[in-house]
Design a protein around this motif. Structure first.
Motif, PDB file in Angstrom:
ATOM      1  N   SER A 165      29.681  35.993 -24.932  1.00  0.00           N
ATOM      2  CA  SER A 165      30.205  36.491 -26.218  1.00  0.00           C
ATOM      3  C   SER A 165      29.171  37.269 -27.009  1.00  0.00           C
ATOM      4  N   VAL A 166      28.360  38.049 -26.325  1.00  0.00           N
ATOM      5  CA  VAL A 166      27.407  38.948 -26.973  1.00  0.00           C
ATOM      6  C   VAL A 166      27.717  40.360 -26.475  1.00  0.00           C
ATOM      7  N   GLY A 167      27.747  41.305 -27.378  1.00  0.00           N
ATOM      8  CA  GLY A 167      28.084  42.671 -26.978  1.00  0.00           C
ATOM      9  C   GLY A 167      29.505  42.982 -27.385  1.00  0.00           C
ATOM     10  N   LEU A 168      30.330  43.388 -26.430  1.00  0.00           N
ATOM     11  CA  LEU A 168      31.732  43.639 -26.718  1.00  0.00           C
ATOM     12  C   LEU A 168      32.443  42.324 -27.003  1.00  0.00           C
ATOM     13  N   ARG A 169      33.457  42.387 -27.826  1.00  0.00           N
ATOM     14  CA  ARG A 169      34.148  41.172 -28.263  1.00  0.00           C
ATOM     15  C   ARG A 169      35.637  41.235 -27.895  1.00  0.00           C
ATOM     16  N   PRO A 170      36.281  40.061 -27.800  1.00  0.00           N
ATOM     17  CA  PRO A 170      37.739  40.037 -27.590  1.00  0.00           C
ATOM     18  C   PRO A 170      38.436  40.765 -28.731  1.00  0.00           C
ATOM     19  N   PRO A 171      39.591  41.373 -28.486  1.00  0.00           N
ATOM     20  CA  PRO A 171      40.384  41.336 -27.249  1.00  0.00           C
ATOM     21  C   PRO A 171      40.048  42.453 -26.247  1.00  0.00           C
ATOM     22  N   THR A 172      38.850  43.011 -26.307  1.00  0.00           N
ATOM     23  CA  THR A 172      38.465  44.060 -25.359  1.00  0.00           C
ATOM     24  C   THR A 172      38.625  43.550 -23.933  1.00  0.00           C
ATOM     25  N   PRO A 173      39.331  44.283 -23.069  1.00  0.00           N
ATOM     26  CA  PRO A 173      39.544  43.815 -21.697  1.00  0.00           C
ATOM     27  C   PRO A 173      38.328  44.085 -20.803  1.00  0.00           C
ATOM     28  N   GLU A 174      37.252  43.350 -21.054  1.00  0.00           N
ATOM     29  CA  GLU A 174      36.042  43.470 -20.239  1.00  0.00           C
ATOM     30  C   GLU A 174      35.953  42.247 -19.341  1.00  0.00           C
ATOM     31  N   TRP A 175      35.429  42.423 -18.116  1.00  0.00           N
ATOM     32  CA  TRP A 175      35.514  41.358 -17.118  1.00  0.00           C
ATOM     33  C   TRP A 175      34.796  40.084 -17.556  1.00  0.00           C
ATOM     34  N   GLY A 176      33.621  40.197 -18.142  1.00  0.00           N
ATOM     35  CA  GLY A 176      32.906  39.018 -18.595  1.00  0.00           C
ATOM     36  C   GLY A 176      33.663  38.284 -19.690  1.00  0.00           C
ATOM     37  N   TRP A 225      29.601  49.555 -28.063  1.00  0.00           N
ATOM     38  CA  TRP A 225      29.295  50.071 -26.726  1.00  0.00           C
ATOM     39  C   TRP A 225      28.012  50.893 -26.763  1.00  0.00           C
ATOM     40  N   TRP A 226      27.717  51.520 -27.913  1.00  0.00           N
ATOM     41  CA  TRP A 226      26.513  52.335 -28.029  1.00  0.00           C
ATOM     42  C   TRP A 226      25.260  51.477 -27.869  1.00  0.00           C
ATOM     43  N   THR A 227      25.266  50.286 -28.444  1.00  0.00           N
ATOM     44  CA  THR A 227      24.118  49.391 -28.326  1.00  0.00           C
ATOM     45  C   THR A 227      23.920  48.953 -26.879  1.00  0.00           C
ATOM     46  N   LEU A 228      25.016  48.619 -26.203  1.00  0.00           N
ATOM     47  CA  LEU A 228      24.916  48.221 -24.795  1.00  0.00           C
ATOM     48  C   LEU A 228      24.395  49.374 -23.948  1.00  0.00           C
ATOM     49  N   TYR A 229      24.897  50.563 -24.200  1.00  0.00           N
ATOM     50  CA  TYR A 229      24.438  51.737 -23.451  1.00  0.00           C
ATOM     51  C   TYR A 229      22.947  51.962 -23.657  1.00  0.00           C
ATOM     52  N   ALA A 230      22.493  51.925 -24.908  1.00  0.00           N
ATOM     53  CA  ALA A 230      21.077  52.164 -25.204  1.00  0.00           C
ATOM     54  C   ALA A 230      20.196  51.090 -24.578  1.00  0.00           C
ATOM     55  N   GLY A 231      20.622  49.833 -24.676  1.00  0.00           N
ATOM     56  CA  GLY A 231      19.833  48.753 -24.101  1.00  0.00           C
ATOM     57  C   GLY A 231      19.713  48.864 -22.592  1.00  0.00           C
ATOM     58  N   LEU A 232      20.811  49.192 -21.929  1.00  0.00           N
ATOM     59  CA  LEU A 232      20.778  49.336 -20.470  1.00  0.00           C
ATOM     60  C   LEU A 232      19.923  50.526 -20.049  1.00  0.00           C
ATOM     61  N   ALA A 233      20.072  51.650 -20.747  1.00  0.00           N
ATOM     62  CA  ALA A 233      19.283  52.836 -20.400  1.00  0.00           C
ATOM     63  C   ALA A 233      17.792  52.588 -20.596  1.00  0.00           C
ATOM     64  N   LEU A 234      17.435  51.916 -21.691  1.00  0.00           N
ATOM     65  CA  LEU A 234      16.023  51.616 -21.945  1.00  0.00           C
ATOM     66  C   LEU A 234      15.450  50.661 -20.905  1.00  0.00           C
ATOM     67  N   THR A 235      16.292  49.824 -20.335  1.00  0.00           N
ATOM     68  CA  THR A 235      15.842  48.889 -19.311  1.00  0.00           C
ATOM     69  C   THR A 235      15.701  49.556 -17.945  1.00  0.00           C
ATOM     70  N   LEU A 236      16.627  50.453 -17.610  1.00  0.00           N
ATOM     71  CA  LEU A 236      16.703  51.000 -16.256  1.00  0.00           C
ATOM     72  C   LEU A 236      15.790  52.195 -16.005  1.00  0.00           C
ATOM     73  N   TRP A 237      15.338  52.900 -17.054  1.00  0.00           N
ATOM     74  CA  TRP A 237      14.597  54.138 -16.823  1.00  0.00           C
ATOM     75  C   TRP A 237      13.251  53.902 -16.144  1.00  0.00           C
ATOM     76  N   VAL A 238      12.694  52.704 -16.285  1.00  0.00           N
ATOM     77  CA  VAL A 238      11.348  52.443 -15.773  1.00  0.00           C
ATOM     78  C   VAL A 238      11.289  52.575 -14.255  1.00  0.00           C
ATOM     79  N   GLU A 239      12.297  52.050 -13.558  1.00  0.00           N
ATOM     80  CA  GLU A 239      12.282  52.121 -12.097  1.00  0.00           C
ATOM     81  C   GLU A 239      12.357  53.569 -11.620  1.00  0.00           C
TER      82      GLU A 239
END
Length: 263
Positions: A209-220, A129-143
């Protein structure tokens, strides 16, 4: 506030409440398998939304997924907003080489598609989850940076700010009394748009199937797992699709129109 924004905020409030209450309200463990109740229809054996291909309660998994999706998206957007707004005000205030350097960095980030950046980071360190958080934050800060920098440049040239400077008032006073009141509503709207982007990105990464993996109950992940069974149990794959669509729609309605942000 427009009726559409009120409707969006009501949807977000209901989602947040369900996420806080969590899967315990359903009476089922989202990870518990029951191979005697595979893909049962909604309402069978006490399963409000039915079960998935492993007999796990769909309602419990949807609520657990709401916790993950909303928390991770909110955390990433909040971090991006703090970084982007702070750097935007800094660039507008100092100008010169600092402003030029920050603009160059932001343009470099924009040159790389946001989802691709998150995808690369998630592929390097999967199931984090840390990698997903960092990637999203690095993408969104520009706007946030671009908006706050543009607006701050205009506000800092206003007579009110010039008078405050002549009176020797501290920078914190100028930011709290002049910059933030003007920026806050636009920042909140942009944060809602950013959260919608983050929610969609998380579901997309989970589906491939990139990022979080089963059996994590994530919508994707749920959509990916249930896709082979869509003919036998369309309601099963429809549940996470509806949850994702409702969340994104609520966020976009709460954000308002793009013209309101740019105004």
């Amino acid at each position: 506030m427009t009726p559409m924004r009120i409707l969006g905020l009501a949807g977000l409030l209901s989602l947040a409440l369900l996420a806080v209450l969590g899967p315990d309200t359903t009476g089922f463990d989202p990870a518990r398998q029951d191979l005697r109740a595979i893909l049962v229809p909604p309402g069978t054996y006490g399963h409000i939304l039915g079960t998935d291909h492993l007999g796990r309660d769909l309602a419990a998994r949807l609520l657990a997924g709401a916790r993950i999706t909303l928390a991770l998206s909110a955390f990433a957007v909040l971090s991006a907003a703090i970084i982007g707004v702070g750097l935007g005000i800094l660039a507008a205030w100092t100008g010169g080489a600092v402003d030029g350097a920050l603009v160059t960095v932001s343009n470099g980030v924009l040159a790389l598609p946001g989802l691709l950046l998150v995808l690369l980071m998630a592929a390097i360190v999967p199931d984090s989850w840390w990698t997903l958080y960092a990637g999203l934050a690095l993408t969104l800060w520009v706007e946030f940076f671009r908006l706050s920098r543009t607006r701050s440049k205009v506000i800092l040239r206003s007579p009110a700010v010039q008078a405050s400077r002549m009176m020797g008032l501290p920078r914190a006073h100028i930011v709290s009394r002049h910059l933030w009141p003007d920026l806050s509503s636009q920042i909140v709207s942009l944060a809602a748009f950013g959260a919608a982007t983050a929610v969609t990105a998380l579901a997309t990464l989970g589906f491939i199937s990139v990022g979080l993996r089963p059996p994590t109950p994530e919508w994707g992940i749920m959509m990916s797992e249930l896709l082979p069974s869509w003919r036998l149990a369309p309601w099963a794959i429809g549940a996470p699709i509806f949850a994702l669509a409702f969340t994104v729609l609520s966020l976009r309605l709460a954000a308002g129109s793009q013209s309101e942000i740019e105004a």
